[in-house]
Design a protein around this motif. Structure first.
Motif, PDB file in Angstrom:
ATOM      1  N   TYR A 154    -118.953 -20.010  10.969  1.00 15.89           N
ATOM      2  CA  TYR A 154    -118.978 -19.902   9.510  1.00 15.89           C
ATOM      3  C   TYR A 154    -120.425 -20.003   9.011  1.00 15.89           C
ATOM      4  O   TYR A 154    -120.783 -20.919   8.270  1.00 15.89           O
ATOM      5  CB  TYR A 154    -118.126 -20.998   8.861  1.00 15.89           C
ATOM      6  N   PRO A 155    -121.271 -19.056   9.420  1.00 16.18           N
ATOM      7  CA  PRO A 155    -122.692 -19.156   9.061  1.00 16.18           C
ATOM      8  C   PRO A 155    -122.943 -19.172   7.555  1.00 16.18           C
ATOM      9  O   PRO A 155    -123.878 -19.822   7.089  1.00 16.18           O
ATOM     10  CB  PRO A 155    -123.312 -17.931   9.727  1.00 16.18           C
ATOM     11  N   SER A 156    -122.120 -18.473   6.789  1.00 14.95           N
ATOM     12  CA  SER A 156    -122.342 -18.432   5.338  1.00 14.95           C
ATOM     13  C   SER A 156    -122.122 -19.804   4.703  1.00 14.95           C
ATOM     14  O   SER A 156    -122.825 -20.175   3.759  1.00 14.95           O
ATOM     15  CB  SER A 156    -121.416 -17.399   4.681  1.00 14.95           C
ATOM     16  N   PHE A 157    -121.148 -20.563   5.218  1.00 16.68           N
ATOM     17  CA  PHE A 157    -120.906 -21.911   4.689  1.00 16.68           C
ATOM     18  C   PHE A 157    -122.110 -22.816   4.952  1.00 16.68           C
ATOM     19  O   PHE A 157    -122.549 -23.556   4.077  1.00 16.68           O
ATOM     20  CB  PHE A 157    -119.659 -22.526   5.333  1.00 16.68           C
ATOM     21  N   LEU A 158    -122.620 -22.747   6.178  1.00 13.60           N
ATOM     22  CA  LEU A 158    -123.736 -23.616   6.536  1.00 13.60           C
ATOM     23  C   LEU A 158    -125.007 -23.228   5.771  1.00 13.60           C
ATOM     24  O   LEU A 158    -125.736 -24.080   5.280  1.00 13.60           O
ATOM     25  CB  LEU A 158    -123.984 -23.555   8.039  1.00 13.60           C
ATOM     26  N   GLN A 159    -125.223 -21.935   5.639  1.00 10.95           N
ATOM     27  CA  GLN A 159    -126.416 -21.462   4.944  1.00 10.95           C
ATOM     28  C   GLN A 159    -126.376 -21.817   3.462  1.00 10.95           C
ATOM     29  O   GLN A 159    -127.402 -22.151   2.860  1.00 10.95           O
ATOM     30  CB  GLN A 159    -126.553 -19.950   5.124  1.00 10.95           C
ATOM     31  N   SER A 160    -125.179 -21.737   2.861  1.00  9.89           N
ATOM     32  CA  SER A 160    -125.066 -21.983   1.426  1.00  9.89           C
ATOM     33  C   SER A 160    -124.808 -23.446   1.082  1.00  9.89           C
ATOM     34  O   SER A 160    -124.773 -23.803  -0.102  1.00  9.89           O
ATOM     35  CB  SER A 160    -123.936 -21.126   0.833  1.00  9.89           C
ATOM     36  N   ALA A 161    -124.626 -24.284   2.086  1.00  6.48           N
ATOM     37  CA  ALA A 161    -124.305 -25.692   1.815  1.00  6.48           C
ATOM     38  C   ALA A 161    -125.450 -26.373   1.066  1.00  6.48           C
ATOM     39  O   ALA A 161    -126.596 -26.375   1.532  1.00  6.48           O
ATOM     40  CB  ALA A 161    -124.017 -26.430   3.119  1.00  6.48           C
ATOM     41  N   TRP A 162    -125.121 -26.944  -0.088  1.00  3.28           N
ATOM     42  CA  TRP A 162    -126.109 -27.723  -0.847  1.00  3.28           C
ATOM     43  C   TRP A 162    -126.465 -28.987  -0.094  1.00  3.28           C
ATOM     44  O   TRP A 162    -127.629 -29.307   0.109  1.00  3.28           O
ATOM     45  CB  TRP A 162    -125.543 -28.053  -2.221  1.00  3.28           C
ATOM     46  N   LYS A 163    -125.419 -29.708   0.370  1.00  4.81           N
ATOM     47  CA  LYS A 163    -125.634 -30.930   1.136  1.00  4.81           C
ATOM     48  C   LYS A 163    -124.591 -31.022   2.247  1.00  4.81           C
ATOM     49  O   LYS A 163    -123.467 -30.533   2.126  1.00  4.81           O
ATOM     50  CB  LYS A 163    -125.536 -32.177   0.259  1.00  4.81           C
ATOM     51  N   ILE A 164    -124.998 -31.691   3.338  1.00  2.49           N
ATOM     52  CA  ILE A 164    -124.111 -32.008   4.456  1.00  2.49           C
ATOM     53  C   ILE A 164    -123.938 -33.520   4.436  1.00  2.49           C
ATOM     54  O   ILE A 164    -124.901 -34.272   4.607  1.00  2.49           O
ATOM     55  CB  ILE A 164    -124.724 -31.536   5.787  1.00  2.49           C
ATOM     56  N   GLY A 177    -122.169 -40.088  -9.783  1.00  6.51           N
ATOM     57  CA  GLY A 177    -123.088 -39.006 -10.100  1.00  6.51           C
ATOM     58  C   GLY A 177    -124.385 -39.084  -9.320  1.00  6.51           C
ATOM     59  O   GLY A 177    -125.300 -38.293  -9.543  1.00  6.51           O
ATOM     60  N   GLU A 178    -124.485 -40.050  -8.388  1.00  9.90           N
ATOM     61  CA  GLU A 178    -125.690 -40.233  -7.577  1.00  9.90           C
ATOM     62  C   GLU A 178    -125.356 -39.915  -6.121  1.00  9.90           C
ATOM     63  O   GLU A 178    -124.304 -40.300  -5.622  1.00  9.90           O
ATOM     64  CB  GLU A 178    -126.212 -41.676  -7.690  1.00  9.90           C
ATOM     65  N   TRP A 179    -126.283 -39.224  -5.454  1.00  7.08           N
ATOM     66  CA  TRP A 179    -126.009 -38.742  -4.105  1.00  7.08           C
ATOM     67  C   TRP A 179    -127.004 -39.347  -3.118  1.00  7.08           C
ATOM     68  O   TRP A 179    -128.170 -38.963  -3.077  1.00  7.08           O
ATOM     69  CB  TRP A 179    -126.062 -37.217  -4.064  1.00  7.08           C
ATOM     70  N   ARG A 198    -135.585 -42.127   9.114  1.00 10.97           N
ATOM     71  CA  ARG A 198    -135.552 -40.872   8.353  1.00 10.97           C
ATOM     72  C   ARG A 198    -134.715 -39.868   9.133  1.00 10.97           C
ATOM     73  O   ARG A 198    -134.441 -40.056  10.324  1.00 10.97           O
ATOM     74  CB  ARG A 198    -136.971 -40.322   8.161  1.00 10.97           C
ATOM     75  N   TRP A 199    -134.301 -38.801   8.452  1.00 14.71           N
ATOM     76  CA  TRP A 199    -133.636 -37.713   9.162  1.00 14.71           C
ATOM     77  C   TRP A 199    -134.624 -37.114  10.152  1.00 14.71           C
ATOM     78  O   TRP A 199    -135.762 -36.814   9.793  1.00 14.71           O
ATOM     79  CB  TRP A 199    -133.156 -36.650   8.179  1.00 14.71           C
ATOM     80  N   ASP A 200    -134.214 -36.939  11.389  1.00 16.46           N
ATOM     81  CA  ASP A 200    -135.099 -36.456  12.436  1.00 16.46           C
ATOM     82  C   ASP A 200    -135.232 -34.933  12.323  1.00 16.46           C
ATOM     83  O   ASP A 200    -134.275 -34.193  12.543  1.00 16.46           O
ATOM     84  CB  ASP A 200    -134.540 -36.845  13.810  1.00 16.46           C
ATOM     85  N   GLU A 201    -136.415 -34.458  11.989  1.00 19.53           N
ATOM     86  CA  GLU A 201    -136.616 -33.033  11.726  1.00 19.53           C
ATOM     87  C   GLU A 201    -136.342 -32.169  12.947  1.00 19.53           C
ATOM     88  O   GLU A 201    -135.798 -31.067  12.826  1.00 19.53           O
ATOM     89  CB  GLU A 201    -138.031 -32.797  11.202  1.00 19.53           C
ATOM     90  N   GLU A 202    -136.720 -32.643  14.125  1.00 18.43           N
ATOM     91  CA  GLU A 202    -136.501 -31.831  15.323  1.00 18.43           C
ATOM     92  C   GLU A 202    -135.016 -31.715  15.647  1.00 18.43           C
ATOM     93  O   GLU A 202    -134.529 -30.632  15.995  1.00 18.43           O
ATOM     94  CB  GLU A 202    -137.257 -32.421  16.515  1.00 18.43           C
ATOM     95  N   LEU A 215    -128.825 -35.969   2.331  1.00 18.83           N
ATOM     96  CA  LEU A 215    -129.052 -36.826   1.174  1.00 18.83           C
ATOM     97  C   LEU A 215    -130.223 -37.781   1.387  1.00 18.83           C
ATOM     98  O   LEU A 215    -130.529 -38.146   2.530  1.00 18.83           O
ATOM     99  CB  LEU A 215    -127.790 -37.635   0.887  1.00 18.83           C
ATOM    100  N   PRO A 216    -130.858 -38.230   0.309  1.00 19.84           N
ATOM    101  CA  PRO A 216    -131.842 -39.313   0.432  1.00 19.84           C
ATOM    102  C   PRO A 216    -131.180 -40.539   1.051  1.00 19.84           C
ATOM    103  O   PRO A 216    -129.984 -40.786   0.846  1.00 19.84           O
ATOM    104  CB  PRO A 216    -132.257 -39.580  -1.023  1.00 19.84           C
ATOM    105  N   LEU A 217    -131.958 -41.302   1.807  1.00 14.83           N
ATOM    106  CA  LEU A 217    -131.424 -42.472   2.508  1.00 14.83           C
ATOM    107  C   LEU A 217    -131.629 -43.732   1.691  1.00 14.83           C
ATOM    108  O   LEU A 217    -132.579 -43.843   0.913  1.00 14.83           O
ATOM    109  CB  LEU A 217    -132.096 -42.599   3.875  1.00 14.83           C
ATOM    110  N   CYS A 218    -130.726 -44.696   1.879  1.00 25.81           N
ATOM    111  CA  CYS A 218    -130.824 -45.945   1.127  1.00 25.81           C
ATOM    112  C   CYS A 218    -130.286 -47.103   1.967  1.00 25.81           C
ATOM    113  O   CYS A 218    -129.611 -46.903   2.972  1.00 25.81           O
ATOM    114  CB  CYS A 218    -130.046 -45.852  -0.188  1.00 25.81           C
ATOM    115  N   GLU A 219    -130.575 -48.319   1.517  1.00 19.89           N
ATOM    116  CA  GLU A 219    -130.030 -49.514   2.152  1.00 19.89           C
ATOM    117  C   GLU A 219    -128.549 -49.674   1.764  1.00 19.89           C
ATOM    118  O   GLU A 219    -128.118 -49.196   0.710  1.00 19.89           O
ATOM    119  CB  GLU A 219    -130.800 -50.758   1.703  1.00 19.89           C
TER     120      GLU A 219
END
Length: 282
Positions: A154-164, A177-179, A198-202, A215-219
């Motif tokens: 489902y490449p279109s779903f993954l490409q168009s996904a705003w957030k995972i 209302g906060e993500w 942090r999210w690992d870029e590699e 999403l941004p990370l939090c405690e």
């Protein structure tokens, strides 16, 4: 004995807790001494439209949460609730559009559809020693092979996904209302660098997605006020009370039992069986 007005008021205040489990939602009301005042549970199904698939409808989970919250508040005024806190099953995967609505059903930890992707990843995963960054072995419950499966089917779903996101991220986003995603839940995706926090870029790039899609990370003690909306309307909870982000049910079980030192272990038996022990590094 005289009881001061402030003491009487505090004795009436309640904390609402929501455990988003695999097969059911459990809701408890606690007073400020830690005593349980009410509990309720609502079940929801896992669907398997094909072998190895394990999918859930997030609207059914939301309805189960609302039903349980209404049940515990049936004998306690919602005005007494001064805060809400959450924990969640780990290893869920959900693709959202820009409105925060699902593009595809939720995959829970039981979903093993990405077994072929797992095999093709094995050599690269071992060579790059990803385990020593994210602390998780290569397995179908984690996001990397799942996202590669989506890329293939489902490449279109993954490409168009705003957030995972995970199921708790989605629920808390909808009611505040906060993500955000807390570190505990993020570690359960297998995409968190434990040392840089942090999210690992590699790792993320291996799935051909961007860290901007996470999403941004939090405690876990991060909090935002409950907003006016369907959830306050459905439950009677007052807008403005703090909603605490919480974390994963497994790590929190260790914390709740006081078993977070080396050589201390918690065994949990529910929809799954798990053995968890803390250590300083993978």
């Amino acid at each position: 004995m005289l009881i001061r007005e402030s003491e009487l008021m505090s004795s009436q205040e309640l904390i609402l807790t929501i455990d988003i489990g695999t097969s059911s939602c459990k809701v408890c009301l606690f007073d400020l001494s830690g005593a349980i005042r009410a509990t309720a549970k609502s079940e929801y199904p896992t669907l398997s439209p094909q072998p190895s698939f394990a999918e859930q409808d997030v609207s059914a989970i939301y309805s189960g949460i609302v039903q349980s919250v209404k049940a515990v508040l049936s004998k306690h005024s919602p005005s007494r609730v001064i805060a809400l806190a959450c924990d969640t099953m780990l290893h869920s995967t959900l693709l959202l559009d820009e409105e925060g609505d699902p593009l595809y059903p939720l995959l829970n930890w039981m979903d093993t559809r990405c077994q072929d992707e797992l095999k093709s990843l094995n050599q690269e995963y071992q060579e790059k020693r990803f385990y020593f960054r994210n602390g998780v072995p290569l397995h179908t419950i984690y996001n990397l092979p799942r996202l590669i499966w989506f890329r293939k089917h489902y490449p279109s779903f993954l490409q168009s996904a705003w957030k995972i996101v995970t199921i708790k991220d989605w629920f808390l986003g909808k009611i505040t209302g906060e993500w955000y995603c807390d570190y505990s839940t993020a570690s359960g995706t297998g995409l968190l660098n434990l040392f840089d926090r942090r999210w690992d870029e590699e790792l993320v790039s291996c799935a051909q997605v961007s860290t901007k899609q996470f999403l941004p990370l939090c405690e876990p003690d991060h909090h935002f006020p409950l907003q006016v909306g369907p959830f306050t309307h459905d439950t009677g909870l007052l807008p403005g009370i703090p909603v605490v982000w919480g974390g994963g049910d497994g790590p929190f079980a260790n914390l709740g039992e006081g078993m977070f030192h080396q050589r201390e272990m918690v065994i949990t038996v529910g929809s799954s069986g798990a053995v968890r022990m803390c250590d300083h590094q993978p």
